[in-house]
Design an enzyme around this catalytic site. Structure first.
Site, PDB file in Angstrom:
ATOM      1  N   GLU A 262      12.857  -6.604  11.314  1.00  0.00           N
ATOM      2  CA  GLU A 262      12.703  -7.502  10.171  1.00  0.00           C
ATOM      3  C   GLU A 262      14.001  -7.521   9.368  1.00  0.00           C
ATOM      4  OE1 GLU A 262       7.928  -6.779   9.284  1.00  0.00           O
ATOM      5  OE2 GLU A 262       9.451  -6.028   7.890  1.00  0.00           O
TER       6      GLU A 262
ATOM      7  N   HIS B 123       3.362   0.294  -1.155  1.00  0.00           N
ATOM      8  CA  HIS B 123       4.106   1.226  -0.309  1.00  0.00           C
ATOM      9  C   HIS B 123       3.592   2.658  -0.394  1.00  0.00           C
ATOM     10  CE1 HIS B 123       6.904  -2.213  -0.548  1.00  0.00           C
ATOM     11  NE2 HIS B 123       7.281  -1.827   0.647  1.00  0.00           N
TER      12      HIS B 123
ATOM     13  N   ASN C 270      14.345  -3.556   8.635  1.00  0.00           N
ATOM     14  CA  ASN C 270      13.279  -2.603   8.952  1.00  0.00           C
ATOM     15  C   ASN C 270      12.939  -2.820  10.426  1.00  0.00           C
ATOM     16  OD1 ASN C 270      11.403  -0.602   8.591  1.00  0.00           O
ATOM     17  ND2 ASN C 270       9.856  -1.932   7.655  1.00  0.00           N
TER      18      ASN C 270
ATOM     19  N   TYR D 222       3.223   6.562  11.639  1.00  0.00           N
ATOM     20  CA  TYR D 222       3.047   5.462  10.701  1.00  0.00           C
ATOM     21  C   TYR D 222       3.444   4.132  11.332  1.00  0.00           C
ATOM     22  CZ  TYR D 222       3.575   2.401   6.690  1.00  0.00           C
ATOM     23  OH  TYR D 222       3.472   1.338   5.832  1.00  0.00           O
ATOM     24  N   LYS D 223       4.495   4.138  12.118  1.00  0.00           N
ATOM     25  CA  LYS D 223       4.950   2.921  12.781  1.00  0.00           C
ATOM     26  C   LYS D 223       4.067   2.546  13.972  1.00  0.00           C
ATOM     27  CE  LYS D 223       9.853   3.046  11.492  1.00  0.00           C
ATOM     28  NZ  LYS D 223       9.918   1.682  10.902  1.00  0.00           N
TER      29      LYS D 223
ATOM     30  N   TYR E 154      13.993   6.678   6.449  1.00  0.00           N
ATOM     31  CA  TYR E 154      13.779   5.630   5.459  1.00  0.00           C
ATOM     32  C   TYR E 154      14.867   5.672   4.395  1.00  0.00           C
ATOM     33  CZ  TYR E 154       9.079   4.975   7.346  1.00  0.00           C
ATOM     34  OH  TYR E 154       8.020   4.705   8.171  1.00  0.00           O
TER      35      TYR E 154
ATOM     36  N   ARG F 257      18.117  -6.215   3.654  1.00  0.00           N
ATOM     37  CA  ARG F 257      17.959  -4.938   4.328  1.00  0.00           C
ATOM     38  C   ARG F 257      17.241  -5.193   5.652  1.00  0.00           C
ATOM     39  NH1 ARG F 257      13.025  -2.379   4.198  1.00  0.00           N
ATOM     40  NH2 ARG F 257      14.007  -0.333   4.229  1.00  0.00           N
TER      41      ARG F 257
END
Length: 525
Positions: free
Chosen positions: A269, A194, A226, A320-321, A35, A224
């Site tokens: 994204e 977040h 993701n 988490y993903k 991250y 950015r």
């Protein structure tokens, strides 16, 4: 050859897929992912191994009408995907006009925004919309401003209000969430939203991002990326619909390899951050792109790097993903796909480079950028491959912003008529011009050789090879050059003298061909 528009419909599937691949924002810049804020200025094209992305803030592509229709269906079924807290009303007008301006600037053939005093007029030819309105007057639109404009873009939108030193998600339209709930998050602070993301607080990532966003200035957008993995081409994998897509994470482990590669998608994204000029709110745009592994694997640099990233990803991040149960298989699937990727399915690129001791042309992995020092530009598009249209369109767009530009579209340089058309175009090309060629290997090498014959220098030439399944063969016996299907090392019939000849790993850039000689004769060194 037909060059389709960004929002064309009815195109053949191969053309649509080629355009989606060429514009896919592959997110990995290294074999290791962690991250980070990873922000950069927007409006800067980013080159990839298959094309480029990022020219504009709002992206309209061949999925436009499909995704607009899907958004309408989701909003009709679930009103919590759209929320505007009362104090954010002015920001919704600000956001709407900002998006309209961006669309009209980036796609003037499809969108237009005009103002006359207090009266505004908005035109969207893709959806047959012609709307007049008065800025700030809700009665002049069929629905509220944010809902209205989000029904015409593929991006999700969240509006952040900045107060008391924090950012709050106080308005938005989000129909394509990746495992989160906009309806739950409305009114929460940026830091609260977040909170569940692993590592970002401990490593200070989210705090740095928060401070960066607070310092944003109008007219200076940033972006950015993701990513995650999604099973099936599901845009809406929101928390609300988890019962529909959650079980896929179990069933995907049981399918065969062919089905696995078809169903597992890399989901990316592109997130834009824009300080709105009138209200001061921050507009957060989220555009989602998806590519199945079977398509991703056709771009070899992507295949290799994605496998490394999936394999190395720490367990807490993979969990988490939501990919921890199948990320190892995804990595291995990509590795196993390597030998099956043929040269013809991987877009290679550009002007041949003589490599000592090798003798083969070296094609760079992505289209070269247009040379801004060029006085004028000749873009030569050869053949019906979908990628030819994608690449030539990108070059023309960039070149026209710099100087006089001419596009020549040809079928094949085996045709005397097309050879003549190329020669005529080169004959009127002036000093300082840049020549860009896109097509198959035979056509590109032949065109480059022709350009050199007309006096072009190496620095003035650039090319993109969309496949290497053919080449120009120079027969040492009949001393002529022909188009053949094959690769160095192959034995083929010479179209001129009918001998069985071996294609040698030895090419001449000036002649524009590979040397070939009788396969049963000794070839001197």
């Amino acid at each position: 050859m037909t060059i389709t528009s960004p929002a064309s419909t009815g195109s053949d599937p191969a053309t649509v897929e080629a355009e989606l691949v060429a514009g896919f924002p592959f997110p990995f810049v290294d074999d290791r992912y962690r991250y980070s804020t990873n922000v950069e200025p927007a409006h800067q094209p980013a080159a990839t191994a298959a094309g480029q992305w990022g020219d504009g803030v709002i992206d309209v592509d061949s999925e436009y009408r499909h995704e607009i229709a899907e958004r309408a269906t989701i909003l009709a079924a679930d009103t919590t995907r759209h929320a505007v807290l009362p104090h954010m009303r002015p920001a919704t007008w600000d956001a709407m006009v900002t998006i309209m301006t961006e669309l009209a600037t980036t796609y003037p053939d499809h969108f237009a925004l005009h103002r006359s005093g207090a009266d505004w007029r908005w035109e969207n030819s893709l959806l047959a919309i012609d709307q007049t309105f008065v800025y700030g007057d809700d009665t002049t639109l069929p629905t509220d401003p944010l809902d209205y404009i989000c029904g015409q873009i593929q991006e999700d939108v969240v509006l952040l209000d900045q107060r008391d030193g924090q950012l709050f998600a106080d308005a938005g339209v989000v129909t394509f969430a990746a495992d989160w709930s906009f309806g739950f998050d409305v009114g929460m602070s940026f830091l609260e939203i977040h909170g569940p993301v692993p590592r970002v607080r401990r490593e200070g990532v989210i705090t740095r991002a928060h401070e960066f966003i607070k310092r944003l200035q109008p007219h200076q957008p940033y972006r950015r990326t993701n990513w995650t993995l999604t099973i099936g081409r599901r845009l809406d994998v929101s928390t609300e619909r988890y019962p529909e897509w959650g079980p896929d994470r179990e069933t995907i482990q049981q399918v065969d390899d062919e089905t696995f590669g078809r169903l597992v998608h890399l989901r990316v994204e592109v997130q834009h951050l824009i300080r709105l000029p009138d209200s001061g709110a921050v507009m957060f745009l989220i555009r989602t792109y998806m590519l199945p592994l079977e398509t991703l694997a056709t771009i070899d640099p992507w295949r290799v790097r994605a496998a490394e990233v999936f394999d190395e990803l720490p367990d807490d991040m993979a969990d988490y993903k939501g990919v921890i149960k199948y990320r190892a298989r995804a990595a291995q699937w990509l590795r196993d796909a390597g030998p099956a990727v043929s040269a013809e399915s991987t877009p290679d690129a550009a002007v041949p480079d003589e490599r000592p001791g090798d003798g083969l042309p070296l094609w760079p992995a992505a289209p070269e950028a247009v040379d801004e020092s060029g006085a004028s530009f000749l873009i030569v598009a050869i053949g019906g491959e979908p990628m030819v249209g994608v690449v030539s369109r990108g070059w023309v767009s960039a070149a026209e912003a710099i100087g006089p530009t001419r596009l020549v579209v040809l079928d094949t340089l085996t045709s005397p008529a097309d050879r003549g058309a190329l020669a005529e175009a080169l004959a009127v090309t002036t000093t300082g011009a840049r020549v860009h060629v896109v097509g198959g290997q035979y056509d590109v090498m032949t065109a480059l050789s022709t350009a050199r014959d007309h006096g072009a220098l190496a620095a003035e030439l650039s090319a993109f090879v969309v496949h290497t399944r053919d080449l120009p063969l120079y027969c040492a016996h009949c001393r002529d050059t022909f188009r053949v299907d094959g690769a160095p090392g192959a034995v083929v019939d010479c179209p001129g003298c009918a001998r069985r000849v071996e294609i040698h790993a030895h090419h001449s850039a000036s002649r524009g061909g590979f040397l070939a000689s009788a396969s049963d004769a000794e070839v001197g060194e």
